[in-house]
Design an enzyme around this catalytic site. Sequence first.
Site, PDB file in Angstrom:
ATOM      1  CB  SER A 132      -2.488  10.451 -13.182  1.00 15.54           C
ATOM      2  OG  SER A 132      -1.900  10.299 -14.452  1.00 15.54           O
ATOM      3  CE1 TYR A 141      -4.066   4.866 -13.481  1.00 12.79           C
ATOM      4  CE2 TYR A 141      -3.284   6.467 -15.088  1.00 12.79           C
ATOM      5  CZ  TYR A 141      -3.178   5.860 -13.855  1.00 12.79           C
ATOM      6  OH  TYR A 141      -2.178   6.253 -12.981  1.00 12.79           O
TER       7      TYR A 141
HETATM    8  N1  LIG Z   1       3.645   5.019 -12.212  1.00 10.62           N
HETATM    9  C1  LIG Z   1       3.118   6.000 -12.924  1.00 10.62           C
HETATM   10  O1  LIG Z   1       3.518   6.248 -14.075  1.00 10.62           O
HETATM   11  C2  LIG Z   1       2.046   6.866 -12.315  1.00 10.62           C
HETATM   12  C3  LIG Z   1       1.782   8.110 -12.908  1.00 10.62           C
HETATM   13  C4  LIG Z   1       0.770   8.899 -12.366  1.00 10.62           C
HETATM   14  C5  LIG Z   1       0.057   8.449 -11.271  1.00 10.62           C
HETATM   15  N2  LIG Z   1       0.333   7.220 -10.732  1.00 10.62           N
HETATM   16  C6  LIG Z   1      -0.455   6.791  -9.579  1.00 10.62           C
HETATM   17  O2  LIG Z   1       0.409   6.591  -8.485  1.00 10.62           O
HETATM   18  C7  LIG Z   1      -0.226   5.734  -7.538  1.00 10.62           C
HETATM   19  C8  LIG Z   1       0.777   4.706  -7.061  1.00 10.62           C
HETATM   20  O3  LIG Z   1       1.081   3.835  -8.133  1.00 10.62           O
HETATM   21  P1  LIG Z   1       2.569   3.339  -8.468  1.00 10.62           P
HETATM   22  O4  LIG Z   1       2.908   3.854  -9.809  1.00 10.62           O
HETATM   23  O5  LIG Z   1       3.458   3.600  -7.336  1.00 10.62           O
HETATM   24  O6  LIG Z   1       2.283   1.783  -8.681  1.00 10.62           O
HETATM   25  P2  LIG Z   1       2.578   0.484  -7.783  1.00 10.62           P
HETATM   26  O7  LIG Z   1       1.875  -0.614  -8.447  1.00 10.62           O
HETATM   27  O8  LIG Z   1       4.031   0.385  -7.530  1.00 10.62           O
HETATM   28  O9  LIG Z   1       1.856   0.840  -6.390  1.00 10.62           O
HETATM   29  C9  LIG Z   1       0.475   0.802  -6.231  1.00 10.62           C
HETATM   30  C10 LIG Z   1       0.177   0.123  -4.903  1.00 10.62           C
HETATM   31  O10 LIG Z   1      -1.240   0.182  -4.689  1.00 10.62           O
HETATM   32  C11 LIG Z   1      -1.635  -1.056  -4.155  1.00 10.62           C
HETATM   33  N3  LIG Z   1      -3.063  -1.293  -4.406  1.00 10.62           N
HETATM   34  C12 LIG Z   1      -3.670  -1.559  -5.594  1.00 10.62           C
HETATM   35  N4  LIG Z   1      -4.975  -1.779  -5.412  1.00 10.62           N
HETATM   36  C13 LIG Z   1      -5.203  -1.657  -4.075  1.00 10.62           C
HETATM   37  C14 LIG Z   1      -6.352  -1.786  -3.265  1.00 10.62           C
HETATM   38  N5  LIG Z   1      -7.546  -2.106  -3.794  1.00 10.62           N
HETATM   39  N6  LIG Z   1      -6.236  -1.572  -1.939  1.00 10.62           N
HETATM   40  C15 LIG Z   1      -5.038  -1.266  -1.387  1.00 10.62           C
HETATM   41  N7  LIG Z   1      -3.910  -1.157  -2.105  1.00 10.62           N
HETATM   42  C16 LIG Z   1      -3.991  -1.351  -3.436  1.00 10.62           C
HETATM   43  C17 LIG Z   1      -0.764  -2.083  -4.859  1.00 10.62           C
HETATM   44  O11 LIG Z   1      -0.733  -3.327  -4.171  1.00 10.62           O
HETATM   45  C18 LIG Z   1       0.578  -1.366  -4.890  1.00 10.62           C
HETATM   46  O12 LIG Z   1       1.353  -1.663  -3.752  1.00 10.62           O
HETATM   47  C19 LIG Z   1      -1.440   5.153  -8.257  1.00 10.62           C
HETATM   48  O13 LIG Z   1      -2.611   5.824  -7.815  1.00 10.62           O
HETATM   49  C20 LIG Z   1      -1.177   5.472  -9.715  1.00 10.62           C
HETATM   50  O14 LIG Z   1      -2.356   5.578 -10.461  1.00 10.62           O
HETATM   51  C21 LIG Z   1       1.320   6.427 -11.224  1.00 10.62           C
END
Ligand SMILES: NC(=O)c1ccc[n+]([C@@H]2O[C@H](COP(=O)([O-])OP(=O)(O)OC[C@H]3O[C@@H](n4cnc5c(N)ncnc54)[C@H](O)[C@@H]3O)[C@@H](O)[C@H]2O)c1
Length: 268
Positions: free
Chosen positions: A153, A166
Amino acid sequence: MAGSSSTLSGLRLAGKVAIVTGGASGIGKETTHVFVKEGARMVVIADIQDELGIQVAESIGTDKCTFIHCDIRIEDDVKNLVQSTINTYGQIDIMHCNAGIGSTTDQTLLQFDVSQANGVFATNAIGTALCVKYAARAMVEAKVRGSIVCTASTTGSYGAARVTDYSMSKHAVIGLMRSASVQLAKYGIRVNSVSPNGLATPLSEKMLGADAKTVEEVFSKNSMLKGVVLRTNNVADAVLFLASNESDFVTGLDLRVDGNFVTGAEVI
Ligand SMILES: NC(=O)c1ccc[n+]([C@@H]2O[C@H](COP(=O)([O-])OP(=O)(O)OC[C@H]3O[C@@H](n4cnc5c(N)ncnc54)[C@H](O)[C@@H]3O)[C@@H](O)[C@H]2O)c1
């Protein structure tokens, strides 16, 4: 071995076997779709949201995509995920370590809550490390010149006004990626990360307590690049580049997908 088949078909991942953690939702769901579209032989979704994960796999077609319940915080789950993928599909070429969680409170340092921070670290930092560990072991053993891509991120490179845990955990993901890229280079295994700026997914909507439209408006303010809104397809395209042979000589890179993030913006 990964390689020549993709050149012959014109598809960028032809014949490859991939695992996407967190593939039931958001960025991981998009990556899963893109990997299949680009010819991956099989994409294994590893997630704790069983119903959603099965839905995604079935909507794509279970001859191309499957779901395995895996909690990345549990070492035996990750071990089983990798072993069962190898048993069924022969090898692992690509591991997208993407599963993650956000902070549930502001977590400013003055109010820092240790048990909450431990929870965030257990998933984002240690869970991701377990996924890298078992995917790398499998690749080394099978002599696969694989590609591991972690989702970090922008908060992993800059100070955050809140959600300290985070931000710390995403710094850890980038540190993990860099160390793994050094240690695995001698096996020909590449390790990189993508760092999105904020985008609308269930994670960010929960973290900001806002709907998708509001989340997009909020995050658009701290991107210098105007006229485009960051969506999951932009992140998945960056993951695809790092997963494919097009980035054959790229390792140890944190690829920012952030429209030139404005540092110091008090958004998160
Ligand atoms: N959305 C944002 O703004 C953003 C920005 C930068 C980075 N990210 C990163 O992107 C990645 C994906 O997140 P997203 O935004 O698509 O959110 P999201 O919540 O849509 O997807 C995250 C997925 O991870 C799964 N998950 C959570 N804990 C878990 C575990 N212990 N074991 C297996 N699966 C697990 C959840 O069930 C979910 O399906 C994350 O690492 C997040 O930190 C997101």
